[in-house]
Design a protein around this motif. Structure first.
Motif, short mmCIF file in Angstrom:
data_model
loop_
_atom_site.label_atom_id
_atom_site.label_comp_id
_atom_site.label_asym_id
_atom_site.label_seq_id
_atom_site.Cartn_x
_atom_site.Cartn_y
_atom_site.Cartn_z
N HIS A 10 -56.64 -39.99 59.73
CA HIS A 10 -57.29 -39.54 58.50
C HIS A 10 -57.87 -40.73 57.75
O HIS A 10 -57.17 -41.70 57.46
CB HIS A 10 -56.28 -38.80 57.60
N GLU A 11 -59.16 -40.63 57.45
CA GLU A 11 -59.86 -41.64 56.65
C GLU A 11 -60.78 -40.90 55.68
O GLU A 11 -61.60 -40.09 56.10
CB GLU A 11 -60.68 -42.57 57.54
N HIS A 12 -60.62 -41.20 54.40
CA HIS A 12 -61.42 -40.53 53.37
C HIS A 12 -61.84 -41.55 52.32
O HIS A 12 -61.07 -42.44 51.97
CB HIS A 12 -60.62 -39.41 52.70
N ILE A 13 -63.05 -41.38 51.79
CA ILE A 13 -63.53 -42.24 50.71
C ILE A 13 -62.71 -41.94 49.46
O ILE A 13 -62.45 -40.78 49.14
CB ILE A 13 -65.03 -42.01 50.46
N MET A 44 -60.84 -34.32 45.15
CA MET A 44 -59.89 -33.31 45.62
C MET A 44 -58.70 -33.19 44.66
O MET A 44 -58.15 -32.11 44.49
CB MET A 44 -59.39 -33.64 47.03
N ARG A 45 -58.33 -34.29 44.01
CA ARG A 45 -57.26 -34.22 43.01
C ARG A 45 -57.70 -33.34 41.83
O ARG A 45 -56.90 -32.62 41.24
CB ARG A 45 -56.88 -35.61 42.54
N ALA A 74 -56.92 -25.82 40.50
CA ALA A 74 -56.19 -24.74 41.16
C ALA A 74 -54.89 -24.43 40.43
O ALA A 74 -54.55 -23.26 40.22
CB ALA A 74 -55.90 -25.12 42.62
N GLU A 75 -54.17 -25.47 40.02
CA GLU A 75 -52.92 -25.25 39.29
C GLU A 75 -53.16 -24.55 37.97
O GLU A 75 -52.42 -23.63 37.59
CB GLU A 75 -52.21 -26.59 39.07
N GLU A 76 -54.20 -24.97 37.25
CA GLU A 76 -54.51 -24.35 35.96
C GLU A 76 -54.93 -22.89 36.13
O GLU A 76 -54.52 -22.02 35.36
CB GLU A 76 -55.61 -25.14 35.23
N LEU A 77 -55.76 -22.61 37.13
CA LEU A 77 -56.20 -21.23 37.38
C LEU A 77 -55.03 -20.35 37.79
O LEU A 77 -54.95 -19.19 37.38
CB LEU A 77 -57.29 -21.21 38.46
N CYS A 78 -54.14 -20.90 38.57
CA CYS A 78 -52.96 -20.14 39.01
C CYS A 78 -52.08 -19.80 37.81
O CYS A 78 -51.62 -18.66 37.68
CB CYS A 78 -52.19 -20.94 40.06
N LYS A 79 -51.87 -20.75 36.94
CA LYS A 79 -51.07 -20.50 35.73
C LYS A 79 -51.71 -19.43 34.85
O LYS A 79 -51.01 -18.66 34.21
CB LYS A 79 -50.92 -21.79 34.91
N ALA A 80 -53.05 -19.41 34.83
CA ALA A 80 -53.78 -18.45 34.01
C ALA A 80 -53.86 -17.07 34.66
O ALA A 80 -54.39 -16.14 34.06
CB ALA A 80 -55.18 -18.97 33.71
N GLY A 81 -53.35 -16.95 35.89
CA GLY A 81 -53.38 -15.66 36.57
C GLY A 81 -54.62 -15.40 37.40
O GLY A 81 -54.83 -14.30 37.88
N LEU A 91 -59.32 -20.45 46.15
CA LEU A 91 -60.60 -20.99 46.62
C LEU A 91 -60.59 -22.52 46.51
O LEU A 91 -61.03 -23.22 47.43
CB LEU A 91 -61.77 -20.39 45.83
N HIS A 92 -60.09 -23.04 45.41
CA HIS A 92 -59.98 -24.49 45.23
C HIS A 92 -59.04 -25.09 46.27
O HIS A 92 -59.30 -26.16 46.83
CB HIS A 92 -59.50 -24.84 43.82
N VAL A 93 -57.93 -24.41 46.53
CA VAL A 93 -56.96 -24.90 47.51
C VAL A 93 -57.61 -24.95 48.90
O VAL A 93 -57.42 -25.92 49.65
CB VAL A 93 -55.69 -24.03 47.51
N ASN A 94 -58.40 -23.94 49.24
CA ASN A 94 -59.07 -23.96 50.55
C ASN A 94 -60.09 -25.09 50.66
O ASN A 94 -60.28 -25.65 51.73
CB ASN A 94 -59.72 -22.62 50.85
N VAL A 95 -60.73 -25.46 49.56
CA VAL A 95 -61.65 -26.60 49.57
C VAL A 95 -60.87 -27.88 49.92
O VAL A 95 -61.28 -28.68 50.75
CB VAL A 95 -62.37 -26.76 48.21
N ILE A 96 -59.71 -28.04 49.29
CA ILE A 96 -58.87 -29.21 49.55
C ILE A 96 -58.42 -29.23 51.01
O ILE A 96 -58.51 -30.25 51.69
CB ILE A 96 -57.63 -29.22 48.62
#
Length: 112
Positions: A54-57, A64-65, A71-78, A85-90
């Motif tokens: 694994h090599e990433h810029i 990605m962070r 993703a965490e904020e959207l999950c908390k908001a329901g 969708l954000h998790v799948n991007v990561i």
């Protein structure tokens, strides 16, 4: 009256399950990401190297962070679907297997 209570119980149970699925996928992605053992770069243009080639810029990893935080904020908001969708991007960026959204998210797709 019984029907209303029964329906309310099903909705409450489903909402709790969706949020649990959302949190579970986020935590799984965090664990998978940590297992890559990316070494932080010193500059945004430097390369972060990890296990299994694994090599990433660094700037992309930072992006990605931001997706993870969103993703965490959207999950908390329901907003489970949007969070996943954000998790799948990561997961796609880190070349990790993606997951299927729960069938309850299919309401967002309207076949023409």
């Amino acid at each position: 009256m019984r029907t209303v209570l029964f329906t309310a119980a099903i909705i409450a149970a489903t909402a709790g399950t969706a949020a649990a699925d959302c949190n579970a996928e986020i935590e799984k992605t965090k664990a998978d990401w940590a297992a890559l053992k990316l070494e932080p770069g010193s500059k945004p243009s430097s390369i972060e190297k990890g296990v299994r080639g694994h090599e990433h810029i660094t700037a992309a990893v930072t992006s990605m962070r931001i997706h993870l935080h969103e993703a965490e904020e959207l999950c908390k908001a329901g907003n489970e679907h949007e969070a996943l969708l954000h998790v799948n991007v990561i997961r796609a960026f880190l070349d990790l297997p993606e997951f299927q959204h729960p069938k309850s998210h299919l309401y967002l797709y309207k076949k023409q």
